[in-house]
Design a protein around this motif. Structure first.
Motif, PDB file in Angstrom:
ATOM      1  N   PHE A  89     -33.339  51.070 -45.348  1.00  0.00           N
ATOM      2  CA  PHE A  89     -31.902  50.797 -45.240  1.00  0.00           C
ATOM      3  C   PHE A  89     -31.334  51.589 -44.066  1.00  0.00           C
ATOM      4  N   LYS A  90     -31.623  51.095 -42.869  1.00  0.00           N
ATOM      5  CA  LYS A  90     -31.224  51.825 -41.657  1.00  0.00           C
ATOM      6  C   LYS A  90     -29.711  52.009 -41.558  1.00  0.00           C
ATOM      7  N   ASN A  91     -28.951  51.066 -42.118  1.00  0.00           N
ATOM      8  CA  ASN A  91     -27.482  51.144 -42.009  1.00  0.00           C
ATOM      9  C   ASN A  91     -26.832  51.810 -43.213  1.00  0.00           C
ATOM     10  N   ALA A  92     -27.633  52.399 -44.055  1.00  0.00           N
ATOM     11  CA  ALA A  92     -27.062  53.036 -45.250  1.00  0.00           C
ATOM     12  C   ALA A  92     -26.217  54.236 -44.854  1.00  0.00           C
ATOM     13  N   LYS A  93     -25.189  54.492 -45.649  1.00  0.00           N
ATOM     14  CA  LYS A  93     -24.360  55.680 -45.462  1.00  0.00           C
ATOM     15  C   LYS A  93     -24.765  56.657 -46.566  1.00  0.00           C
ATOM     16  N   TRP A  94     -25.261  57.837 -46.174  1.00  0.00           N
ATOM     17  CA  TRP A  94     -25.765  58.808 -47.144  1.00  0.00           C
ATOM     18  C   TRP A  94     -24.690  59.800 -47.553  1.00  0.00           C
ATOM     19  N   PHE A  95     -24.621  60.077 -48.852  1.00  0.00           N
ATOM     20  CA  PHE A  95     -23.685  61.082 -49.359  1.00  0.00           C
ATOM     21  C   PHE A  95     -24.434  62.368 -49.694  1.00  0.00           C
ATOM     22  N   SER A  96     -25.539  62.230 -50.378  1.00  0.00           N
ATOM     23  CA  SER A  96     -26.332  63.419 -50.722  1.00  0.00           C
ATOM     24  C   SER A  96     -27.713  63.001 -51.208  1.00  0.00           C
ATOM     25  N   ASN A  97     -28.628  63.943 -51.173  1.00  0.00           N
ATOM     26  CA  ASN A  97     -29.958  63.713 -51.738  1.00  0.00           C
ATOM     27  C   ASN A  97     -30.623  65.066 -51.913  1.00  0.00           C
ATOM     28  N   GLY A  98     -31.640  65.112 -52.761  1.00  0.00           N
ATOM     29  CA  GLY A  98     -32.334  66.377 -52.983  1.00  0.00           C
ATOM     30  C   GLY A  98     -32.905  66.460 -54.378  1.00  0.00           C
ATOM     31  N   GLU A 111     -27.944  59.633 -53.198  1.00  0.00           N
ATOM     32  CA  GLU A 111     -26.649  58.963 -53.367  1.00  0.00           C
ATOM     33  C   GLU A 111     -26.284  58.343 -52.031  1.00  0.00           C
ATOM     34  N   LEU A 112     -26.106  57.029 -52.020  1.00  0.00           N
ATOM     35  CA  LEU A 112     -25.872  56.337 -50.760  1.00  0.00           C
ATOM     36  C   LEU A 112     -25.099  55.041 -50.965  1.00  0.00           C
ATOM     37  N   MET A 113     -24.610  54.519 -49.858  1.00  0.00           N
ATOM     38  CA  MET A 113     -23.978  53.204 -49.840  1.00  0.00           C
ATOM     39  C   MET A 113     -24.913  52.348 -49.018  1.00  0.00           C
ATOM     40  N   LYS A 114     -25.468  51.292 -49.630  1.00  0.00           N
ATOM     41  CA  LYS A 114     -26.417  50.489 -48.856  1.00  0.00           C
ATOM     42  C   LYS A 114     -26.019  49.018 -48.852  1.00  0.00           C
ATOM     43  N   PRO A 115     -26.334  48.330 -47.759  1.00  0.00           N
ATOM     44  CA  PRO A 115     -26.008  46.910 -47.681  1.00  0.00           C
ATOM     45  C   PRO A 115     -26.949  46.093 -48.572  1.00  0.00           C
ATOM     46  N   GLU A 116     -26.372  45.158 -49.287  1.00  0.00           N
ATOM     47  CA  GLU A 116     -27.170  44.304 -50.170  1.00  0.00           C
ATOM     48  C   GLU A 116     -26.512  42.933 -50.244  1.00  0.00           C
ATOM     49  N   LEU A 117     -27.237  41.914 -49.890  1.00  0.00           N
ATOM     50  CA  LEU A 117     -26.729  40.532 -49.948  1.00  0.00           C
ATOM     51  C   LEU A 117     -25.333  40.410 -49.346  1.00  0.00           C
ATOM     52  N   GLY A 118     -25.159  40.985 -48.169  1.00  0.00           N
ATOM     53  CA  GLY A 118     -23.893  40.787 -47.455  1.00  0.00           C
ATOM     54  C   GLY A 118     -22.748  41.694 -47.851  1.00  0.00           C
ATOM     55  N   GLU A 120     -21.622  45.922 -49.403  1.00  0.00           N
ATOM     56  CA  GLU A 120     -22.079  47.297 -49.582  1.00  0.00           C
ATOM     57  C   GLU A 120     -22.166  47.633 -51.074  1.00  0.00           C
ATOM     58  N   VAL A 121     -23.210  48.363 -51.429  1.00  0.00           N
ATOM     59  CA  VAL A 121     -23.401  48.730 -52.829  1.00  0.00           C
ATOM     60  C   VAL A 121     -23.535  50.249 -52.937  1.00  0.00           C
ATOM     61  N   TYR A 122     -22.697  50.843 -53.782  1.00  0.00           N
ATOM     62  CA  TYR A 122     -22.817  52.271 -54.060  1.00  0.00           C
ATOM     63  C   TYR A 122     -24.012  52.463 -54.996  1.00  0.00           C
ATOM     64  N   THR A 123     -24.912  53.355 -54.626  1.00  0.00           N
ATOM     65  CA  THR A 123     -26.164  53.530 -55.357  1.00  0.00           C
ATOM     66  C   THR A 123     -26.441  55.005 -55.600  1.00  0.00           C
ATOM     67  N   LEU A 124     -26.674  55.341 -56.854  1.00  0.00           N
ATOM     68  CA  LEU A 124     -27.134  56.685 -57.186  1.00  0.00           C
ATOM     69  C   LEU A 124     -28.473  56.529 -57.888  1.00  0.00           C
ATOM     70  N   VAL A 125     -29.532  56.991 -57.221  1.00  0.00           N
ATOM     71  CA  VAL A 125     -30.882  56.910 -57.782  1.00  0.00           C
ATOM     72  C   VAL A 125     -31.240  58.307 -58.253  1.00  0.00           C
ATOM     73  N   PHE A 126     -31.742  58.435 -59.481  1.00  0.00           N
ATOM     74  CA  PHE A 126     -32.227  59.744 -59.925  1.00  0.00           C
ATOM     75  C   PHE A 126     -33.526  59.550 -60.683  1.00  0.00           C
ATOM     76  N   PHE A 127     -34.397  60.548 -60.619  1.00  0.00           N
ATOM     77  CA  PHE A 127     -35.747  60.365 -61.150  1.00  0.00           C
ATOM     78  C   PHE A 127     -36.331  61.685 -61.603  1.00  0.00           C
ATOM     79  N   THR A 128     -37.183  61.576 -62.621  1.00  0.00           N
ATOM     80  CA  THR A 128     -37.887  62.739 -63.147  1.00  0.00           C
ATOM     81  C   THR A 128     -39.153  62.248 -63.833  1.00  0.00           C
ATOM     82  N   ASP A 129     -39.937  63.196 -64.350  1.00  0.00           N
ATOM     83  CA  ASP A 129     -41.169  62.800 -65.022  1.00  0.00           C
ATOM     84  C   ASP A 129     -40.935  62.723 -66.528  1.00  0.00           C
ATOM     85  N   VAL A 130     -41.522  61.713 -67.142  1.00  0.00           N
ATOM     86  CA  VAL A 130     -41.471  61.549 -68.589  1.00  0.00           C
ATOM     87  C   VAL A 130     -42.892  61.250 -69.054  1.00  0.00           C
ATOM     88  N   GLU A 131     -43.433  62.143 -69.847  1.00  0.00           N
ATOM     89  CA  GLU A 131     -44.791  61.981 -70.371  1.00  0.00           C
ATOM     90  C   GLU A 131     -45.803  61.625 -69.283  1.00  0.00           C
TER      91      GLU A 131
END
Length: 164
Positions: A89-98, A111-118, A120-131
């Motif tokens: 997502f080269k045109n994404a606008k980044w708010f934070s990550n880490g 946390e970013l704003m990314k273009p999707e199907l014409g 902008e979509v606000y996106t917060l991705v978070f991840f961790t390990d489970v089992e």
């Protein structure tokens, strides 16, 4: 008295992925039907395990991957995903990550704003390990709804608890 710009969103506790994960989900969000998932994702490998949504405006998706993961790998995943997303997502606008600690466990996020199907979509991705596997959670809404949902998305991320 000044009018509040948005209705307060009530969050309710849910258990997902066969009780492995406890998280707060906005009241009124329903689990997306298999048909709707088929329509949105087809049989894509990246198809989430479960999605909670409110009539397609905003959604929280959980993808329990087959990727091996433990607490020591979260930093590496955070770096890898950031590199992948910035390429994809080269045109994404980044708010934070880490990586931050939430409820005693390391969690990576982007946390970013990314273009999707014409649009902008606000996106917060978070991840961790489970089992021993990687759990990816993705909150999305249309850019115009970011003011309404951003703090809610962060509350959802902050509420995630796993049983190891």
């Amino acid at each position: 008295m000044a009018a509040r710009p948005f209705a307060e969103v009530e969050l309710i506790k849910k258990r997902v992925l066969s009780e492995r994960v406890e998280i707060l989900i906005p009241k009124g969000f329903e689990v997306m039907s298999e048909q709707q998932m088929d329509f949105n994702y087809g049989s894509a490998q990246s198809r989430p395990s479960v999605i909670y949504t409110n009539s397609k405006e905003a959604s929280v998706a959980f993808t329990y991957t087959d990727n091996a993961a433990d607490q020591d790998m979260i930093d590496m995943y955070a770096e890898t995903f950031y590199k992948t997303y910035t390429k994809q997502f080269k045109n994404a606008k980044w708010f934070s990550n880490g990586v931050r600690e939430i409820n005693g466990r390391k969690m990576g996020y982007m946390e970013l704003m990314k273009p999707e199907l014409g649009h902008e979509v606000y996106t917060l991705v978070f991840f961790t390990d489970v089992e021993g596997k990687l759990l990816m959670c993705t909150f999305t809404c249309a850019d115009r709804q970011k003011p309404e949902w951003e703090t809610v998305a962060k509350q959802i991320m902050g509420s995630l608890r796993t049983n190891g």
